[in-house]
Write a protein that holds these residues in place. Structure first.
Motif, mmCIF file in Angstrom:
data_model
loop_
_atom_site.group_PDB
_atom_site.id
_atom_site.type_symbol
_atom_site.label_atom_id
_atom_site.label_comp_id
_atom_site.label_asym_id
_atom_site.label_seq_id
_atom_site.Cartn_x
_atom_site.Cartn_y
_atom_site.Cartn_z
ATOM 1 N N SER A 37 -35.240 -40.021 50.861
ATOM 2 C CA SER A 37 -34.871 -40.854 51.053
ATOM 3 C C SER A 37 -33.650 -41.196 51.954
ATOM 4 N N SER A 38 -34.271 -41.550 53.226
ATOM 5 C CA SER A 38 -32.541 -41.301 53.533
ATOM 6 C C SER A 38 -31.534 -42.965 53.633
ATOM 7 N N GLY A 39 -30.910 -42.839 54.118
ATOM 8 C CA GLY A 39 -30.392 -44.379 53.844
ATOM 9 C C GLY A 39 -29.063 -44.619 52.574
ATOM 10 N N LEU A 40 -30.072 -43.471 51.462
ATOM 11 C CA LEU A 40 -29.504 -44.424 50.316
ATOM 12 C C LEU A 40 -27.543 -44.115 50.002
ATOM 13 N N ASN A 41 -27.020 -44.714 49.411
ATOM 14 C CA ASN A 41 -25.391 -44.301 48.948
ATOM 15 C C ASN A 41 -25.506 -43.619 47.772
ATOM 16 N N ALA A 42 -25.279 -42.180 48.401
ATOM 17 C CA ALA A 42 -25.150 -41.782 47.200
ATOM 18 C C ALA A 42 -24.042 -42.067 46.355
ATOM 19 N N GLU A 43 -23.163 -42.375 47.062
ATOM 20 C CA GLU A 43 -21.779 -42.576 46.325
ATOM 21 C C GLU A 43 -21.914 -43.217 45.251
ATOM 22 N N LEU A 44 -22.740 -45.013 45.693
ATOM 23 C CA LEU A 44 -23.151 -45.621 44.948
ATOM 24 C C LEU A 44 -23.925 -45.849 44.246
ATOM 25 N N LEU A 45 -24.971 -45.202 44.031
ATOM 26 C CA LEU A 45 -25.808 -44.664 43.401
ATOM 27 C C LEU A 45 -25.101 -43.733 41.464
ATOM 28 N N ILE A 46 -24.372 -42.594 41.822
ATOM 29 C CA ILE A 46 -23.553 -42.292 41.017
ATOM 30 C C ILE A 46 -22.931 -42.790 40.438
ATOM 31 N N VAL A 47 -22.119 -44.052 40.733
ATOM 32 C CA VAL A 47 -21.288 -45.172 40.640
ATOM 33 C C VAL A 47 -22.147 -45.698 39.163
ATOM 34 N N ASP A 48 -22.936 -45.355 39.752
ATOM 35 C CA ASP A 48 -23.710 -46.560 39.111
ATOM 36 C C ASP A 48 -23.953 -46.382 37.139
ATOM 37 N N TRP A 49 -24.953 -44.833 38.225
ATOM 38 C CA TRP A 49 -25.131 -43.702 37.160
ATOM 39 C C TRP A 49 -23.949 -43.624 35.556
ATOM 40 N N TYR A 50 -22.826 -43.767 36.392
ATOM 41 C CA TYR A 50 -21.752 -43.241 35.376
ATOM 42 C C TYR A 50 -20.871 -44.347 34.359
ATOM 43 N N LEU A 51 -21.342 -45.695 35.052
ATOM 44 C CA LEU A 51 -21.572 -47.138 34.427
ATOM 45 C C LEU A 51 -22.515 -47.345 33.223
ATOM 46 N N THR A 52 -23.955 -46.482 33.252
ATOM 47 C CA THR A 52 -24.121 -46.668 31.915
ATOM 48 C C THR A 52 -24.675 -46.039 31.049
ATOM 49 N N LEU A 53 -23.265 -44.262 31.766
ATOM 50 C CA LEU A 53 -23.048 -43.148 30.591
ATOM 51 C C LEU A 53 -21.918 -43.949 29.810
ATOM 52 N N ILE A 54 -20.777 -44.471 30.052
ATOM 53 C CA ILE A 54 -19.628 -44.815 29.353
ATOM 54 C C ILE A 54 -19.975 -46.303 28.627
ATOM 55 N N LYS A 55 -20.956 -46.795 29.198
ATOM 56 C CA LYS A 55 -21.184 -48.420 28.287
ATOM 57 C C LYS A 55 -21.121 -48.441 27.018
ATOM 58 N N PRO A 56 -20.765 -48.504 25.886
ATOM 59 C CA PRO A 56 -20.772 -48.877 24.680
ATOM 60 C C PRO A 56 -22.398 -49.076 24.051
#
Length: 319
Positions: free
Chosen positions: A300-319
């Motif tokens: 898919s074109s137009g997706l913000n890769a940086e934003l998607l990865i940061v959102d994933w990172y948040l799910t990783l570190i949440k308690p």
């Protein structure tokens, strides 16, 4: 042309095919990016159009001179018009026109499509029609990383070849011939590119080992302290996000293996700490999430890769 050592076994098989004049009208070759498969296909194409030899290009005839310069009128490459885009139907229609035209030098025509799996539905159907009634004196070569993304009817009309896996000794020997001993990183890093030797060399020469270590630290600090610097995470994933998603996939695959005691050793201390903080269930879940993310980013074109990865990172570190 001297080939990379991992290409030589397939080239020898192709030479037998050429010497027996058994070249099919369509070849499907599966190979990873970073293997230099293009060099092998150039050797095949040069041999097919050569006027003096069957199993390899003579290197002296007019056809060989044109092949070596990349200007042979009967060798056509079909690639995406822009990086990250697919191969469209107009490109395949043009290739089909090449296929039915007479050879400009009185021999065979070669049409190479790479990556074949990037053809859209209309392009695939247009190619299929030509493969169903293949023109004489024309060879199609389809290069793919994943043949399962191609239409089954296209696969069935091609002779399939798989580039053999690059063995660890071959990879390390070749890298050792390109680098000093001090430059060679450990296998824990290199195995990410075990089947893409040219990418492994680029990883080392561009000093991406530091970024890889930085990624491990970012993850460990996040899961241990449950906090992070948004600026630091965003900055890290801003450049070459797709490659870093691939790093994450390798890492979380290894974390799953570690819980079963089958991960490669030796492992850096930071990896062992990550394995102690991230359960098998969590590693599996995040691996699936990352796979879906990579698929979305590559299709898919137009997706913000940086934003998607940061959102994933948040799910990783949440308690």
């Amino acid at each position: 042309m001297a080939l990379y050592p991992w290409l030589e076994p397939l080239w020898k098989q192709w030479q037998v095919m050429l010497s027996q004049q058994a070249t099919p009208h369509a070849i499907l070759c599966s190979a990873n990016v970073g293997t230099g498969i293009e060099d092998l296909v150039n050797c095949l194409a040069a041999a097919i159009v050569c006027k003096n030899s069957d199993e390899e290009a003579c290197g002296f005839c007019h056809s060989c001179e044109l092949s070596q310069g990349g200007h042979h009128p009967d060798i056509h490459w079909v690639i995406p018009e822009k990086e990250g885009k697919g191969i469209n139907v107009e490109q395949i229609r043009e290739a089909n026109r090449y296929a039915i035209e007479s050879s400009q030098l009185g021999g065979k025509r070669i049409i190479i499509i790479q990556p074949a799996e990037s053809m859209n539905e209309s392009a695939s159907n247009a190619l299929l029609k030509t493969l169903e009634t293949p023109p004489e004196q024309c060879v199609f070569v389809l290069l793919t990383q994943d043949k399962h993304k191609l239409l089954p009817t296209i696969i069935s009309r091609c002779q399939h070849w798989q580039l053999p896996k690059v063995t660890k000794p071959v990879l390390l020997d070749w890298l050792g011939s390109q680098l000093s001993r001090e430059q060679m990183p450990g296998w824990f890093s290199l195995k990410m590119y075990a089947q893409s030797p040219l990418d492994a060399l680029s990883f080392i020469k561009q000093d991406k080992q530091k970024e890889w270590e930085q990624l491990l630290t970012l993850l460990l600090v996040g899961v241990q302290k449950r906090s992070f610097s948004l600026y630091e995470v965003q900055s890290f994933f801003k450049n070459e996000p797709l490659e870093k998603v691939s790093w994450l996939l390798y890492l979380f695959n290894d974390l799953q293996k570690a819980h079963f005691g089958v991960a490669d050793t030796p492992q850096p201390a930071v990896f062992e700490q990550l394995a102690s903080c991230i359960s098998y269930t969590s590693a599996y879940s995040h691996y699936q999430h990352l796979q879906q993310m990579r698929h979305s980013l590559t299709t898919s074109s137009g997706l913000n890769a940086e934003l998607l990865i940061v959102d994933w990172y948040l799910t990783l570190i949440k308690p």
